[in-house]
Design an enzyme around this catalytic site. Structure first.
Site, PDB file in Angstrom:
ATOM      1  CE  LYS A  36      -2.270   1.684   3.718  1.00 23.38           C
ATOM      2  NZ  LYS A  36      -2.131   3.148   3.788  1.00 23.38           N
ATOM      3  CG  ASP A  63      -4.436   4.668   1.538  1.00 27.58           C
ATOM      4  OD1 ASP A  63      -5.560   5.178   1.369  1.00 27.58           O
ATOM      5  OD2 ASP A  63      -3.892   4.557   2.652  1.00 27.58           O
ATOM      6  CE  LYS A  65      -7.408   7.116   3.809  1.00 22.49           C
ATOM      7  NZ  LYS A  65      -5.975   6.737   3.773  1.00 22.49           N
ATOM      8  CG  ASP A  68     -10.201  17.951  -6.594  1.00 23.27           C
ATOM      9  OD1 ASP A  68     -11.012  18.838  -6.963  1.00 23.27           O
ATOM     10  OD2 ASP A  68      -8.997  18.167  -6.420  1.00 23.27           O
ATOM     11  CB  THR A 127     -10.506   4.759  12.037  1.00 23.00           C
ATOM     12  OG1 THR A 127      -9.273   4.939  11.358  1.00 23.00           O
ATOM     13  CG2 THR A 127     -11.270   3.617  11.424  1.00 23.00           C
ATOM     14  NE  ARG A 225       2.005   2.028  13.107  1.00 22.82           N
ATOM     15  CZ  ARG A 225       1.227   2.847  13.792  1.00 22.82           C
ATOM     16  NH1 ARG A 225       1.743   3.649  14.701  1.00 22.82           N
ATOM     17  NH2 ARG A 225      -0.072   2.865  13.575  1.00 22.82           N
TER      18      ARG A 225
HETATM   19  O1  C5P Z   1       0.942   0.599  11.122  1.00 23.88           O
HETATM   20  P1  C5P Z   1      -0.500   0.276  10.992  1.00 23.88           P
HETATM   21  O2  C5P Z   1      -0.780  -1.201  10.873  1.00 23.88           O
HETATM   22  O3  C5P Z   1      -1.354   0.958  12.025  1.00 23.88           O
HETATM   23  O4  C5P Z   1      -0.883   0.911   9.581  1.00 23.88           O
HETATM   24  C1  C5P Z   1      -2.194   0.914   9.102  1.00 23.88           C
HETATM   25  C2  C5P Z   1      -2.241   1.555   7.749  1.00 23.88           C
HETATM   26  O5  C5P Z   1      -3.595   1.628   7.342  1.00 23.88           O
HETATM   27  C3  C5P Z   1      -1.693   2.977   7.694  1.00 23.88           C
HETATM   28  O6  C5P Z   1      -1.110   3.146   6.408  1.00 23.88           O
HETATM   29  C4  C5P Z   1      -2.920   3.836   7.817  1.00 23.88           C
HETATM   30  O7  C5P Z   1      -2.775   5.057   7.145  1.00 23.88           O
HETATM   31  C5  C5P Z   1      -3.965   2.977   7.140  1.00 23.88           C
HETATM   32  N1  C5P Z   1      -5.336   3.234   7.570  1.00 23.88           N
HETATM   33  C6  C5P Z   1      -5.736   3.121   8.886  1.00 23.88           C
HETATM   34  N2  C5P Z   1      -7.032   3.354   9.216  1.00 23.88           N
HETATM   35  C7  C5P Z   1      -7.910   3.698   8.280  1.00 23.88           C
HETATM   36  C8  C5P Z   1      -7.526   3.813   6.959  1.00 23.88           C
HETATM   37  C9  C5P Z   1      -6.215   3.563   6.630  1.00 23.88           C
HETATM   38  O8  C5P Z   1      -4.936   2.795   9.760  1.00 23.88           O
HETATM   39  N3  C5P Z   1      -9.162   3.878   8.617  1.00 23.88           N
END
Ligand code: C5P
Length: 246
Positions: A36, A63, A65, A68, A127, A225
């Site tokens: 992603k 990603d 998003k 526009d 979120t 992560r």
């Molecule tokens: O590191 P982690 O597992 O928290 O990363 C989650 C990924 O998903 C990040 O790139 C974050 O921007 C994305 N994301 C999220 N919650 C959302 C939409 C996207 O954590 N509602």
């Protein structure tokens, strides 16, 4: 349109070199996974990020998003399609006309450039927004109702699915049926998910383990992560794939 990749690794890093380092360590997993590319890496490295990921044999979820006017979003979706991404997203709050323009641009560009049509999904409510945050921008009522409303609009406009937090999966699956694609971030491994010494990503409030998300009805998960900050990203990704295969 079913989705082949069930795991998307979030390349939330500063440079293309960092991304390449990660991709190197993720090579050779037992099934095809995707990467992603979000606003951070894309702003830093641009379309070269997409090319690099594709060259290394991973699918791309762009990603960015998009949000526009319809004509501009259609143009962006056309370029993403030309670049060969497998999945992209737009904000459902951009409205029906914008989402329809995105879906139609994906179909047309795929034909024009002779590539696969990317999966187009909607982002409903970030979120990071709770009921209070939504009320501040003029949306009253509960968050779930707004999520459902936007997902419904997204489907009517011709999108293929949406991003959903672990808590929203069941609701959306029941309301939108089996063909609607659900992609879920907020994934943590067991210890972290039950509040133990996971030590990762404590900014994620609504979380689930990989298997719980898939069991609840997600088609794919987005993991950052827990893989990218693991001492051995390859082993972490392999463990997640094994868990969701069960
Ligand atoms: O590191 P982690 O597992 O928290 O990363 C989650 C990924 O998903 C990040 O790139 C974050 O921007 C994305 N994301 C999220 N919650 C959302 C939409 C996207 O954590 N509602």
């Amino acid at each position: 349109m079913p989705m082949r990749e069930r795991l998307w690794v979030a390349l939330d890093v500063e440079t293309l070199k960092d991304a390449e380092g990660l991709l190197e360590r993720l090579a050779g997993l037992p099934e095809r996974i995707g990467a992603k590319i979000g606003s951070q890496l894309f702003t830093a490295a641009g379309p070269a990020a997409v090319e690099t990921v594709l060259k290394r044999g991973f699918s791309v979820f762009l990603d960015l998003k998009f949000h526009d006017i319809p004509n501009t979003v259609a143009g962006a979706v056309r370029e993403a399609t030309r670049a060969g991404v497998t999945m992209l997203n737009v904000h459902a709050a951009g409205g029906t006309a914008m989402m329809r323009a995105a879906a139609e641009a994906a179909t047309k560009a795929a034909t024009d450039f002779g590539v696969a049509r990317p999966i187009c999904i909607g982002v409903t409510v970030l979120t990071s927004l709770d009921r209070k945050g939504l009320a501040e921008i003029g949306v009253t009522g509960n968050v779930e109702a707004h999520v459902l409303r936007l997902a419904d609009l997204a489907r009517e406009a011709g999108l293929d699915g949406c991003v959903a937090s672990p808590q929203e999966i069941g609701l959306l699956r029941r309301a939108l049926g089996p063909k609607w694609l659900i992609v879920t971030p907020g994934i943590r491994m067991e210890a972290a998910a039950v509040g133990g010494a996971g030590g990762l990503g404590e900014d994620q409030v609504r979380i689930a383990t990989p298997s719980a998300a898939i069991r609840a009805g997600a088609d794919a998960i987005v993991v950052g992560r827990p893989i990218t900050a693991a001492p051995d990203p390859h082993a972490a990704a392999a463990a997640i794939l094994r868990e969701i295969a069960r």
